[in-house]
Design a protein around this motif. Structure first.
Motif, PDB file in Angstrom:
ATOM      1  N   CYS A 231      36.158 -17.542  66.808  1.00 28.49           N
ATOM      2  CA  CYS A 231      35.150 -17.765  65.774  1.00 28.49           C
ATOM      3  C   CYS A 231      34.812 -19.238  65.571  1.00 28.49           C
ATOM      4  CB  CYS A 231      35.630 -17.162  64.450  1.00 28.49           C
ATOM      5  SG  CYS A 231      35.802 -15.379  64.511  1.00 28.49           S
ATOM      6  N   GLY A 232      35.575 -20.126  66.166  1.00 27.64           N
ATOM      7  CA  GLY A 232      35.305 -21.550  65.999  1.00 27.64           C
ATOM      8  C   GLY A 232      35.661 -22.067  64.617  1.00 27.64           C
ATOM      9  N   VAL A 233      36.725 -21.514  64.056  1.00 23.42           N
ATOM     10  CA  VAL A 233      37.190 -21.949  62.734  1.00 23.42           C
ATOM     11  C   VAL A 233      38.640 -22.392  62.847  1.00 23.42           C
ATOM     12  CG1 VAL A 233      35.633 -20.403  61.493  1.00 23.42           C
ATOM     13  CG2 VAL A 233      37.926 -19.613  62.051  1.00 23.42           C
ATOM     14  N   ARG A 234      39.153 -22.999  61.790  1.00 21.85           N
ATOM     15  CA  ARG A 234      40.562 -23.375  61.766  1.00 21.85           C
ATOM     16  C   ARG A 234      41.428 -22.138  61.543  1.00 21.85           C
ATOM     17  NH1 ARG A 234      40.079 -28.704  57.983  1.00 21.85           N
ATOM     18  NH2 ARG A 234      39.030 -29.975  59.542  1.00 21.85           N
ATOM     19  N   ARG A 235      42.642 -22.219  62.012  1.00 20.69           N
ATOM     20  CA  ARG A 235      43.563 -21.093  61.861  1.00 20.69           C
ATOM     21  C   ARG A 235      43.800 -20.773  60.389  1.00 20.69           C
ATOM     22  NH1 ARG A 235      48.945 -22.260  64.553  1.00 20.69           N
ATOM     23  NH2 ARG A 235      49.567 -22.655  62.426  1.00 20.69           N
ATOM     24  N   GLN A 236      43.786 -21.797  59.552  1.00 15.60           N
ATOM     25  CA  GLN A 236      43.981 -21.587  58.113  1.00 15.60           C
ATOM     26  C   GLN A 236      42.885 -20.690  57.540  1.00 15.60           C
ATOM     27  OE1 GLN A 236      46.596 -22.432  56.301  1.00 15.60           O
ATOM     28  NE2 GLN A 236      45.701 -21.383  54.567  1.00 15.60           N
ATOM     29  N   SER A 237      41.676 -20.801  58.055  1.00 16.98           N
ATOM     30  CA  SER A 237      40.581 -19.943  57.583  1.00 16.98           C
ATOM     31  C   SER A 237      40.882 -18.475  57.858  1.00 16.98           C
ATOM     32  CB  SER A 237      39.268 -20.330  58.265  1.00 16.98           C
ATOM     33  OG  SER A 237      38.899 -21.639  57.926  1.00 16.98           O
ATOM     34  N   VAL A 238      41.484 -18.198  58.999  1.00 14.53           N
ATOM     35  CA  VAL A 238      41.838 -16.822  59.335  1.00 14.53           C
ATOM     36  C   VAL A 238      42.873 -16.292  58.342  1.00 14.53           C
ATOM     37  CG1 VAL A 238      42.784 -15.301  61.112  1.00 14.53           C
ATOM     38  CG2 VAL A 238      41.287 -17.199  61.764  1.00 14.53           C
ATOM     39  N   TYR A 239      43.835 -17.123  57.978  1.00 12.37           N
ATOM     40  CA  TYR A 239      44.836 -16.699  56.990  1.00 12.37           C
ATOM     41  C   TYR A 239      44.193 -16.466  55.618  1.00 12.37           C
ATOM     42  CZ  TYR A 239      48.503 -17.731  60.353  1.00 12.37           C
ATOM     43  OH  TYR A 239      49.310 -17.717  61.462  1.00 12.37           O
ATOM     44  N   VAL A 240      43.167 -17.235  55.280  1.00 10.50           N
ATOM     45  CA  VAL A 240      42.446 -17.018  54.020  1.00 10.50           C
ATOM     46  C   VAL A 240      41.728 -15.674  54.062  1.00 10.50           C
ATOM     47  CG1 VAL A 240      40.531 -17.839  52.576  1.00 10.50           C
ATOM     48  CG2 VAL A 240      42.205 -19.460  53.459  1.00 10.50           C
ATOM     49  N   TRP A 241      41.129 -15.343  55.202  1.00 11.74           N
ATOM     50  CA  TRP A 241      40.472 -14.035  55.333  1.00 11.74           C
ATOM     51  C   TRP A 241      41.465 -12.911  55.108  1.00 11.74           C
ATOM     52  CZ3 TRP A 241      38.015 -15.023  60.799  1.00 11.74           C
ATOM     53  CH2 TRP A 241      37.038 -16.008  60.700  1.00 11.74           C
TER      54      TRP A 241
ATOM     55  N   GLU B 122      42.339 -12.706  51.388  1.00 13.04           N
ATOM     56  CA  GLU B 122      41.248 -12.201  50.552  1.00 13.04           C
ATOM     57  C   GLU B 122      40.755 -10.817  50.977  1.00 13.04           C
ATOM     58  OE1 GLU B 122      38.216 -15.177  50.613  1.00 13.04           O
ATOM     59  OE2 GLU B 122      39.364 -16.539  49.342  1.00 13.04           O
ATOM     60  N   TRP B 123      41.251 -10.314  52.088  1.00 14.56           N
ATOM     61  CA  TRP B 123      40.894  -8.997  52.627  1.00 14.56           C
ATOM     62  C   TRP B 123      39.434  -8.898  53.029  1.00 14.56           C
ATOM     63  CZ3 TRP B 123      43.698  -4.174  50.423  1.00 14.56           C
ATOM     64  CH2 TRP B 123      45.058  -4.427  50.345  1.00 14.56           C
ATOM     65  N   LYS B 124      38.794 -10.024  53.338  1.00 11.80           N
ATOM     66  CA  LYS B 124      37.411  -9.992  53.808  1.00 11.80           C
ATOM     67  C   LYS B 124      37.103 -11.262  54.586  1.00 11.80           C
ATOM     68  CE  LYS B 124      35.399 -11.949  49.636  1.00 11.80           C
ATOM     69  NZ  LYS B 124      34.434 -11.764  48.574  1.00 11.80           N
ATOM     70  N   VAL B 125      36.106 -11.170  55.436  1.00  6.94           N
ATOM     71  CA  VAL B 125      35.642 -12.304  56.218  1.00  6.94           C
ATOM     72  C   VAL B 125      34.358 -12.803  55.567  1.00  6.94           C
ATOM     73  CG1 VAL B 125      34.903 -13.077  58.495  1.00  6.94           C
ATOM     74  CG2 VAL B 125      36.659 -11.322  58.299  1.00  6.94           C
ATOM     75  N   GLU B 126      34.339 -14.070  55.202  1.00  4.36           N
ATOM     76  CA  GLU B 126      33.213 -14.608  54.438  1.00  4.36           C
ATOM     77  C   GLU B 126      31.901 -14.601  55.227  1.00  4.36           C
ATOM     78  OE1 GLU B 126      32.977 -15.620  51.263  1.00  4.36           O
ATOM     79  OE2 GLU B 126      35.021 -14.954  50.935  1.00  4.36           O
ATOM     80  N   ARG B 127      31.907 -15.204  56.398  1.00  5.50           N
ATOM     81  CA  ARG B 127      30.665 -15.332  57.160  1.00  5.50           C
ATOM     82  C   ARG B 127      30.433 -14.091  58.011  1.00  5.50           C
ATOM     83  NH1 ARG B 127      30.233 -20.885  60.193  1.00  5.50           N
ATOM     84  NH2 ARG B 127      31.636 -19.727  61.555  1.00  5.50           N
ATOM     85  N   LEU B 128      29.210 -13.613  57.976  1.00  6.01           N
ATOM     86  CA  LEU B 128      28.863 -12.405  58.708  1.00  6.01           C
ATOM     87  C   LEU B 128      29.020 -12.597  60.217  1.00  6.01           C
ATOM     88  CD1 LEU B 128      27.858  -9.542  58.397  1.00  6.01           C
ATOM     89  CD2 LEU B 128      25.529 -10.394  58.489  1.00  6.01           C
ATOM     90  N   VAL B 129      28.717 -13.780  60.712  1.00  6.59           N
ATOM     91  CA  VAL B 129      28.851 -14.057  62.144  1.00  6.59           C
ATOM     92  C   VAL B 129      30.307 -13.895  62.576  1.00  6.59           C
ATOM     93  CG1 VAL B 129      28.653 -15.881  63.864  1.00  6.59           C
ATOM     94  CG2 VAL B 129      26.864 -15.586  62.184  1.00  6.59           C
ATOM     95  N   ASP B 130      31.225 -14.419  61.769  1.00  9.14           N
ATOM     96  CA  ASP B 130      32.644 -14.300  62.092  1.00  9.14           C
ATOM     97  C   ASP B 130      33.117 -12.856  61.994  1.00  9.14           C
ATOM     98  OD1 ASP B 130      32.743 -17.041  62.476  1.00  9.14           O
ATOM     99  OD2 ASP B 130      33.337 -17.427  60.404  1.00  9.14           O
TER     100      ASP B 130
END
Length: 78
Positions: A19-29, A32-40
């Protein structure tokens, strides 16, 4: 469901690279039980095979919707 999708897609590191994001962003998803950006969410859905509806959450809150307004009333001239 996000945690399962991440594991099926190869883990947080693989998903972060995908997804081209930091690993920490994946842990946030996952937290929060959801992925913020629709592309991701779409990329994760394709990689894991889990439907995007299970990952992206709600597009809007149904309590925020307003009732439809009626158009302006026209008065007839006398």
């Amino acid at each position: 469901m996000v945690a399962a999708a991440v594991e099926l897609a190869g883990g947080p590191t693989a998903v972060a690279e995908l997804c081209g994001v930091r690993r920490q962003s994946v842990y946030v998803w996952i937290k929060e039980w959801k992925v913020e950006r629709l592309v991701d969410a779409l990329k994760l859905s394709r990689a894991s095979g889990i439907p995007i509806e299970k990952l992206a959450g709600y597009a809007f809150d149904s309590s925020e919707t307003k009732s439809p307004r009626s158009g302006p009333t026209q008065t007839k001239p006398d």
